[in-house]
Enzyme design. Sequence first.
Site, PDB file in Angstrom:
ATOM      1  N   LYS A  10       0.855  -1.191   0.000  1.00  0.00           N
ATOM      2  CA  LYS A  10       0.000   0.000   0.000  1.00  0.00           C
ATOM      3  C   LYS A  10       0.888   1.237   0.000  1.00  0.00           C
ATOM      4  O   LYS A  10       1.818   1.324   0.815  1.00  0.00           O
ATOM      5  CB  LYS A  10      -0.874  -0.030   1.264  1.00  0.00           C
ATOM      6  CG  LYS A  10      -1.553   1.264   1.625  1.00  0.00           C
ATOM      7  CD  LYS A  10      -1.437   1.615   3.113  1.00  0.00           C
ATOM      8  CE  LYS A  10      -0.043   2.062   3.500  1.00  0.00           C
ATOM      9  NZ  LYS A  10       0.078   2.740   4.792  1.00  0.00           N
ATOM     10  N   ALA A  91       6.883  -3.137   9.158  1.00  0.00           N
ATOM     11  CA  ALA A  91       7.022  -1.852   9.854  1.00  0.00           C
ATOM     12  C   ALA A  91       7.709  -0.858   8.933  1.00  0.00           C
ATOM     13  O   ALA A  91       8.685  -0.207   9.294  1.00  0.00           O
ATOM     14  CB  ALA A  91       7.795  -2.036  11.155  1.00  0.00           C
ATOM     15  N   ASP A 126      -5.567   0.826   8.510  1.00  0.00           N
ATOM     16  CA  ASP A 126      -5.280   0.586   7.083  1.00  0.00           C
ATOM     17  C   ASP A 126      -5.947  -0.673   6.532  1.00  0.00           C
ATOM     18  O   ASP A 126      -5.821  -0.955   5.336  1.00  0.00           O
ATOM     19  CB  ASP A 126      -3.765   0.463   6.869  1.00  0.00           C
ATOM     20  CG  ASP A 126      -3.095   1.829   6.816  1.00  0.00           C
ATOM     21  OD1 ASP A 126      -3.790   2.819   6.548  1.00  0.00           O
ATOM     22  OD2 ASP A 126      -1.873   1.887   7.041  1.00  0.00           O
TER      23      ASP A 126
HETATM   24  P1  ATP Z   1       1.552   0.854   7.826  1.00  0.00           P
HETATM   25  O1  ATP Z   1       1.891   1.258   6.447  1.00  0.00           O
HETATM   26  O2  ATP Z   1       0.128   0.403   7.956  1.00  0.00           O
HETATM   27  O3  ATP Z   1       2.009   1.828   8.846  1.00  0.00           O
HETATM   28  P2  ATP Z   1       3.431  -0.745   9.087  1.00  0.00           P
HETATM   29  O4  ATP Z   1       4.555   0.086   8.644  1.00  0.00           O
HETATM   30  O5  ATP Z   1       2.905  -0.550  10.454  1.00  0.00           O
HETATM   31  O6  ATP Z   1       2.310  -0.529   8.059  1.00  0.00           O
HETATM   32  P3  ATP Z   1       3.473  -3.694   9.117  1.00  0.00           P
HETATM   33  O7  ATP Z   1       4.194  -4.406   8.032  1.00  0.00           O
HETATM   34  O8  ATP Z   1       2.027  -3.857   9.173  1.00  0.00           O
HETATM   35  O9  ATP Z   1       3.930  -2.220   8.950  1.00  0.00           O
HETATM   36  O10 ATP Z   1       4.169  -4.175  10.486  1.00  0.00           O
HETATM   37  C1  ATP Z   1       4.069  -3.560  11.736  1.00  0.00           C
HETATM   38  C2  ATP Z   1       4.334  -4.603  12.839  1.00  0.00           C
HETATM   39  O11 ATP Z   1       3.201  -5.474  12.902  1.00  0.00           O
HETATM   40  C3  ATP Z   1       5.520  -5.510  12.590  1.00  0.00           C
HETATM   41  O12 ATP Z   1       6.643  -5.046  13.255  1.00  0.00           O
HETATM   42  C4  ATP Z   1       5.089  -6.881  13.120  1.00  0.00           C
HETATM   43  O13 ATP Z   1       5.604  -7.160  14.393  1.00  0.00           O
HETATM   44  C5  ATP Z   1       3.579  -6.806  13.248  1.00  0.00           C
HETATM   45  N1  ATP Z   1       2.826  -7.693  12.324  1.00  0.00           N
HETATM   46  C6  ATP Z   1       1.660  -8.257  12.597  1.00  0.00           C
HETATM   47  N2  ATP Z   1       1.206  -8.972  11.557  1.00  0.00           N
HETATM   48  C7  ATP Z   1       2.101  -8.855  10.578  1.00  0.00           C
HETATM   49  C8  ATP Z   1       2.177  -9.359   9.248  1.00  0.00           C
HETATM   50  N3  ATP Z   1       1.217 -10.153   8.742  1.00  0.00           N
HETATM   51  N4  ATP Z   1       3.229  -8.993   8.496  1.00  0.00           N
HETATM   52  C9  ATP Z   1       4.183  -8.190   9.022  1.00  0.00           C
HETATM   53  N5  ATP Z   1       4.173  -7.695  10.267  1.00  0.00           N
HETATM   54  C10 ATP Z   1       3.137  -8.022  11.054  1.00  0.00           C
END
Ligand code: ATP
Length: 272
Positions: A10, A91, A126
């Site tokens: 995304k 993340a 999201d």
């Molecule tokens: P956004 O763009 O919504 O801010 P994000 O940067 O928060 O996304 P994610 O990849 O969703 O990133 O990961 C955030 C945290 O969520 C990770 O550090 C991990 O510990 C946890 N997590 C939970 N489920 C998942 C998954 N399916 N894939 C990756 N991380 C996950």
Amino acid sequence: MATEVFAPAKINLTLHVTGQRSDGYHLLDSLVVFADFGDRLRVTPASEMSITVTGPFAEGVPLDQRNLCWRAAELFGETVSIELEKNLPHAAGIGGGSSDAAAVISAMEQIFDRAIQGDPLTLGADVPVCAVGKAVRMQGIGDQLGLCHFPPLCAVLVNPGVLVPTPLVFQGLTSKENPGMGALPQPDVPSDVWDWLVAQRNDLQAPAIAAQPVIGGVLEGLSGLAGVRLARMSGSGATCFGIFEHAEFAKRAAQHIQKAHPDWWVRAVQLS
Ligand code: ATP
């Protein structure tokens, strides 16, 4: 019967923080699009919940209730086994977990032939937007979604491998009462789209650069490449994107950046 689903990256082409509610939630106005690159999932009905993770970014992904996929299945109310091929850095501001959760819901709706009863927004802001999977304007706390007519874009995604804690970035906002995107441009007039896009912002970019200065270096590097129209950060970072005039420019830019920074994650993609 197993069902295979794709969970695209995304990208927030714009991200305006327009206010903050009394309960602390930030109000956003964001144009979100999706890449033709992402995670892959295989969902199979099972007598108990399980999740296995493979792929280049498998390390560190939780294998229990902390995984958004697992929580999505629980919200749906059936037990499944989930095989997740993790191709997206986590993340990273490109919604990996949210897109995975939306994909699990979509797979379960197909398998069990019914719509989800619970509210996917409870899994994360999201998740509903990722369930749309194509150009969409997201407002409020992620609860107001409007489909957009927006042309496909050639882009390069760059993640320098640093973590930007989302709460820290929101704390670093200088103003929490910014203007939103206003009216979207007419996509039938391409020059309008470019001018409009360049005039928008990601309000989280400056605080993210303050927390992780390498993000500023990524954006500077992208801005100097041939054929680039715009360089900006997605979500709360650290992934940045460059938008290019043509796919060929994007491909060359990706090769150039990867060669200079072998440890960064770099992908030429199409966004739509
Ligand atoms: P956004 O763009 O919504 O801010 P994000 O940067 O928060 O996304 P994610 O990849 O969703 O990133 O990961 C955030 C945290 O969520 C990770 O550090 C991990 O510990 C946890 N997590 C939970 N489920 C998942 C998954 N399916 N894939 C990756 N991380 C996950």
